[in-house]
Enzyme design. Structure first.
Site, short mmCIF file in Angstrom:
data_model
loop_
_atom_site.label_atom_id
_atom_site.label_comp_id
_atom_site.label_asym_id
_atom_site.label_seq_id
_atom_site.Cartn_x
_atom_site.Cartn_y
_atom_site.Cartn_z
N PHE A 149 0.85 -1.19 0.00
CA PHE A 149 0.00 0.00 0.00
C PHE A 149 0.87 1.23 0.00
CE2 PHE A 149 -4.53 1.12 0.99
CZ PHE A 149 -5.09 0.11 0.24
N GLN A 195 -8.17 15.08 3.04
CA GLN A 195 -7.49 14.26 2.05
C GLN A 195 -8.25 14.19 0.74
OE1 GLN A 195 -6.80 9.73 2.53
NE2 GLN A 195 -4.79 10.67 2.70
N HIS A 251 -8.24 11.89 -2.41
CA HIS A 251 -7.73 10.57 -2.81
C HIS A 251 -7.31 10.63 -4.27
CE1 HIS A 251 -7.61 6.28 -3.68
NE2 HIS A 251 -7.70 6.03 -2.39
N LEU A 296 -14.77 5.85 -5.51
CA LEU A 296 -13.40 5.51 -5.15
C LEU A 296 -12.90 4.29 -5.93
CD1 LEU A 296 -11.04 5.84 -3.09
CD2 LEU A 296 -12.28 4.28 -1.60
N GLU A 322 -6.76 2.23 -3.50
CA GLU A 322 -5.30 2.31 -3.60
C GLU A 322 -4.72 0.91 -3.81
OE1 GLU A 322 -3.48 5.17 -1.01
OE2 GLU A 322 -1.97 3.71 -0.40
N ARG A 333 -0.63 9.72 -0.34
CA ARG A 333 -1.75 10.19 -1.14
C ARG A 333 -1.68 11.68 -1.49
NH1 ARG A 333 -6.75 6.83 1.69
NH2 ARG A 333 -6.16 4.84 0.76
N HIS A 371 -11.95 12.89 0.03
CA HIS A 371 -12.02 11.51 0.52
C HIS A 371 -12.07 11.37 2.04
CE1 HIS A 371 -11.54 7.23 0.54
NE2 HIS A 371 -10.37 7.27 1.14
N ARG A 386 -3.27 11.06 5.82
CA ARG A 386 -3.44 9.70 6.31
C ARG A 386 -2.91 8.69 5.30
NH1 ARG A 386 -6.96 5.83 5.19
NH2 ARG A 386 -8.60 7.07 4.21
#
Lengths: 562, 406
Positions: free
Chosen positions: A113, A229, A231, A241, A244, A275, A340, A375
């Site tokens: 990730f 955030q 995304h 979405l 990721e 991100r 996001h 985050r």
């Protein structure tokens, strides 16, 4: 008047985990949710949950990645707590029945990730949030004697006693419109973020910042509200979405010239930089004319083996097919950065306590802060579970030493009168609630997004303040009691406007670039002046700013590159 | 942007009138969803239109409803697609007794109704607690492992987790319950969603009570043998959970477990498959006999309940003849059932043999494999829907293999 020792508001992952943890301490628990618990937005967490469980990994490594990802705004003591507790929590979920992916030996397997130095993301296909939440709901059904569920109850306000302790909440039963006061010795907010302030957003329609605004209105401090955030991979227009996990499985980002542009921005981590970095890279490509005409860049998942796509990214296959008309196994899909996640929220300590005695917050509604300025992917599920549990345990401890206090009936009457007033407004007395909501969303997405500057932020703040005035006279159509979603929408809009104002004020105030807050007029990070949190407190004259220190344990701020 | 007309079944419990139809014209991109349409109608015209919704992306399961008569999620049904379905199927004319077939744009109306098999609370909002969640709780919906958990994770075969993840993908939207024909006939039927949930535990190697669960669900007269194998739930499910397939897996597991249920469900299933294998078409007379009193022994020394079951079935059989469901009386006389023409019966037997050799369970999470690895370059791959029709449906062949019911 239903009374409980601990009242949890919100029944996503944080709320359900808090309720179960409190019940384990032997206190009576009630959990309230404005939607059926399994409809909560934790469902949307696709990619997975981080934990340094593997013997070659360490919690320190996980914590460092998190701190670096946060652009050094996270409180390192809180990050340490979260990362240390992660493996145990993950195993707990596995024991409860979550169907985590296994490796060939039958042990828990991982995927890579963003922003992480090891593959430490555990997952269930790309429905990890859904799978965990449904398993926790199974546990709520199992422990229905210990935890009373109030499904489809809408919270209209938090109640304080004369000493300023939070002693419950007032709720409207959505099904029949009746109002009641729920007494409690401790209240845990777990109501999620406020993404609906933006349009478009990946957030569900229910993410209207209810708990943030409710806490703010009774004097709780908000923190890091400017940290929002975007995304990197959302569908243009609709805001859906794309996990990721797709990049974790090896997908590439390409501009309209077919260039893998992340080489320029993050030569080491490429698509798996954090991100904020990836979103800024994409937005730069788009702004400088290397995007597609629809204002997007492309995510090429076709480089991932088809078998693996079907096994690990099935939800994305469906999203591509159903919502974009694209077979992601065969062609790239157009994406752009989209709103996001709310890194900020109600300021809490490491046990979830806010500055209002008896009021707790956990999950996206809260700001501990473990996410700081940005985050990391797959840390949000972890945050909800670890701090949900800690809040539940601490709230139960508090409840054990206290008697139930009852607020006067006048409080409930006030709440009822407020709703009656909204319902009673004549059609045409002002603007429609929906008009105000849409104007808010557009203004925020235009000015409080990936790139920000003073002028735009001030325009946004002025817009929000004008809308707050217009809000006082806006009207609704539904005059009934049963399932009156119209009046709930009006109350939610009030919550959203409070959150939006706090966000704009904080974003204007932070004259530097850190994490998700990138100011084109102050494009450098400025640790000398701004290595601190911005706290916002409500006053009758509007939001008031103060600061709190960032806790640093072992990682001194460094320049951040991926 | 384009114009669409939504014809919505409305019900306001606080007013003195019953349900009624109302049309809303919406102006949206055709690739947007019926939910987007409903939300625009709410925003612009009537905020009192009640509809549960949250994620807009088919993961929260809130917006289950019937669109053009089909149970589905509103957020997952595109306006364009819904309109063309309405056109092809002339839906508006079939419902509500309303004569208008097309909206004010001259295009067919998209018909939107609350889910079936559930009481309506208001407009498109139904009472799922009494019809859906009660039944979910009926199957003891939590893992029951043996003893204390291990220090680390349970070690289980990787494919077992992929297998139960198909039923874990259920978002509890209720579309399958809404479409279930068995539940229409027997409101007490545990139903497709709850039984899929049951498989999620029975198929999970960590669960220690799988056998007890199977016995419970097989012996319940409203349990696994109450499904009539109609495929409606598979069509309705927006997440590919294929509830009926999970029910068939439960039946196979019960069969392997040797459970002879008190409702003769297993015998019925076995009788059905054997008759088709032997005769090619259904010999209803023999089906009835073999379901309740299988084999020569069963007929000579009928078990307790067999005669009672047979006698109780007579009204159904008579209704079948009266309504033309059974085409002729001779079909009720044992031994005079017609044979298939030519060598057709050999073909049937070959299908059985094929099914026997292909008992491997495929599900949506692993179905992508074969074309990926075996297809030569440039080979034509099957369309996704065709793949779904064949590979993703282990139950699709069960009409001809052990596991068939009727």
């Amino acid at each position: 008047m239903p009374d409980h020792d601990v009242l949890v508001i919100g029944a996503g992952l944080a709320g359900q985990r808090a309720a179960l943890a409190a019940a384990e301490q032997g206190v009576s628990v009630g959990i309230i949710s404005k939607v059926h618990p399994v409809r909560s937005h934790s469902n949307a967490a696709q990619g997975g949950i981080n934990a340094a469980l593997h013997e070659d990994d360490s919690w320190e490594s996980h914590a460092f990645d998190t701190v670096k990802g946060s652009d050094y705004l996270a409180d390192q003591d809180a990050v340490e707590i979260m990362c240390r507790a992660a493996p145990e929590e993950l195993l707990h979920l596995e024991h409860l029945g979550v169907t985590f992916h296994r490796n060939e030996e039958g042990k828990l397997g991982t995927r890579a990730f963003g922003g992480a130095s090891a593959a430490r993301t555990y997952y269930v296909a790309d429905i990890t949030g859904q799978a965990i939440m449904h398993v926790l709901y199974e546990q709520l059904m199992k422990y229905s004697d210990e935890v009373a569920r109030y499904e489809e109850y809408f919270t209209t306000g938090l109640a304080l006693d004369d000493e300023g302790n939070c002693v419950g909440a007032t709720c409207r039963n959505i099904t029949d419109g009746s109002m009641d006061h729920f007494g409690a010795k401790a209240v845990i907010l777990a109501t999620g973020g406020n993404g609906q302030i933006w349009h478009p957003t990946t957030n569900a329609l229910i993410c209207t910042g209810d708990g943030i605004a409710q806490a703010y209105r009774v004097g709780a401090k908000l923190m890091d509200m400017e940290m929002i955030q975007y995304h990197p991979t959302t569908l243009a227009g609709k805001g859906f979405l794309i996990t990721e996990g797709a990049r974790g499985e090896g997908a590439h980002l390409l501009n309209a010239n077919g260039e893998r542009f992340m080489e320029k921005y993050a030569p080491n981590k490429m698509e798996l930089a954090s991100r904020d970095v990836v979103s800024r890279a994409e937005q730069t490509e788009i702004n400088e004319g290397r995007g597609f005409p629809d204002g997007t860049v492309a995510l090429d998942i076709t480089v991932v083996p088809r078998k693996r796509i079907h096994e690990a990214l099935r939800e994305i296959v469906l999203v591509g097919r159903d919502f974009a008309g694209v077979d992601i196994t065969k062609e790239p899909i157009h994406i752009k950065p989209g709103n996001h996640y709310t890194m900020g929220g109600v300021k809490t300590d490491n046990e979830g306590r806010t500055n209002v005695p008896g009021l707790y917050a956990a999950g996206e509604v809260a700001c501990v802060s473990v996410h700081g300025g940005n985050r990391l992917g797959a840390n949000s599920l972890l945050d909800t579970l670890i701090f949900g549990r800690r809040s539940g345990v601490d709230a139960a401890e508090r409840a054990k030493g206290r008697d139930q206090t009852h607020v006067s009936h006048a409080f409930l009457d006030d709440q009822e009168a407020r709703i009656a007033e909204v319902i009673g407004r004549e059609n045409g007395s002002g603007r429609r609630v929906s008009e105000v909501r849409l104007e808010l969303g557009d203004a925020m997405d235009k000015h409080v997004a990936v790139f920000r500057e003073a002028e735009g932020l001030n325009t946004a703040l002025e817009t929000v303040r004008r809308l707050k005035e217009e809000y006082e006279s806006c009207y609704i159509d539904d005059k009934g009691h049963v399932f009156n979603q119209d009046v709930l929408g009006a109350i939610e809009l009030g919550y959203m406007l409070d959150c939006a104002e706090a966000t704009c004020v904080a974003a204007i105030h932070r004259t530097e670039s850190r994490g998700a807050q990138f100011r084109t007029d102050f494009s450098e990070r400025n640790d000398d002046e701004w290595l601190k949190h911005i706290d916002v407190t409500r006053t009758d004259d509007g939001p008031e700013i103060s600061y709190s220190e960032v806790t640093i344990t072992q990682w001194e701020p460094e320049e951040r590159s991926y | 942007m384009a114009d669409f007309t939504l014809k919505v079944r409305r019900f306001k419990p606080e007013e003195q009138q019953g349900p009624y139809w109302e049309t809303f014209d919406v102006d949206l991109d055709p690739t947007l969803s019926v939910l987007d349409g409903l939300l625009q109608a709410k925003d612009r015209e009537d905020g009192s239109l009640a509809v549960r919704c949250s994620c807009r992306a088919a993961i929260c399961g809130s917006c289950g409803m019937k669109i053009n008569g089909q149970s589905t999620l509103a957020c997952k049904t595109m306006l364009e697609e819904a309109q063309s379905f309405a056109e092809t199927h002339a839906v508006a004319a079939q419902v509500g007794g309303d004569k208008t077939e097309s909206g004010s744009h001259g295009k067919p109306e998209i018909v939107v109704e609350p889910m079936g098999n559930m009481p309506v609370v208001k407009d498109l909002v139904t009472d799922m607690e009494s019809t859906h969640w009660t039944k979910i709780r009926r199957v003891t919906p939590w893992l029951l492992p043996e003893g204390d958990p291990p220090e680390r994770e349970y070690i289980v075969p990787p494919e077992s987790m992929i297998d139960v993840t198909q039923s874990m993908a259920c978002i509890q939207c209720g579309a399958c319950v809404s479409s279930c024909l068995s539940m229409e006939a027997d409101p007490d039927f545990i139903g497709p969603a709850a039984l899929a949930k049951a498989y999620r535990f029975i198929g999970d190697p960590r669960d220690a009570e799988s056998k007890e669960r199977l016995h419970d669900l097989a012996q319940d007269p409203h349990g696994i043998y109450d499904c009539t194998h109609c495929f409606s739930c598979i069509d309705a499910c927006p997440k590919g959970v294929a509830p009926m397939d999970q029910i068939m897996r439960l039946r196979r597991a019960a069969d392997e477990e040797g459970i002879h249920d008190q409702n003769h469900g297993r015998n019925h299933m076995e009788a059905f498959t054997k008759i088709i294998e032997k005769k090619g078409t259904l010999d209803e007379a023999q089906l009835l006999q073999d379901s309740y009193a299988p084999g020569v022994k069963g007929k000579l020394v009928p078990k307790h309940g067999a005669i009672k079951g047979l006698v109780e079935s007579l009204p159904t059989a008579i209704r079948g003849v009266k309504t033309g469901k059974m085409r002729s009386l001779p079909k009720l006389i044992p031994g005079v059932h017609p044979k298939l023409p030519g060598d057709a019966q050999d073909h049937v037997k070959r299908i059985y043999a094929h099914a026997e050799d292909h008992q491997v369970e495929l599900n949506l999470y692993i179905r992508g494999e074969e074309p990926d690895e075996e297809a030569p370059e440039g080979a034509v791959e099957p369309e996704p829907d065709q793949v779904a029709d064949t590979e993703s449906r282990p139950g699709a062949d069960t009409g001809l293999s052990p596991g068939a019911g009727s």
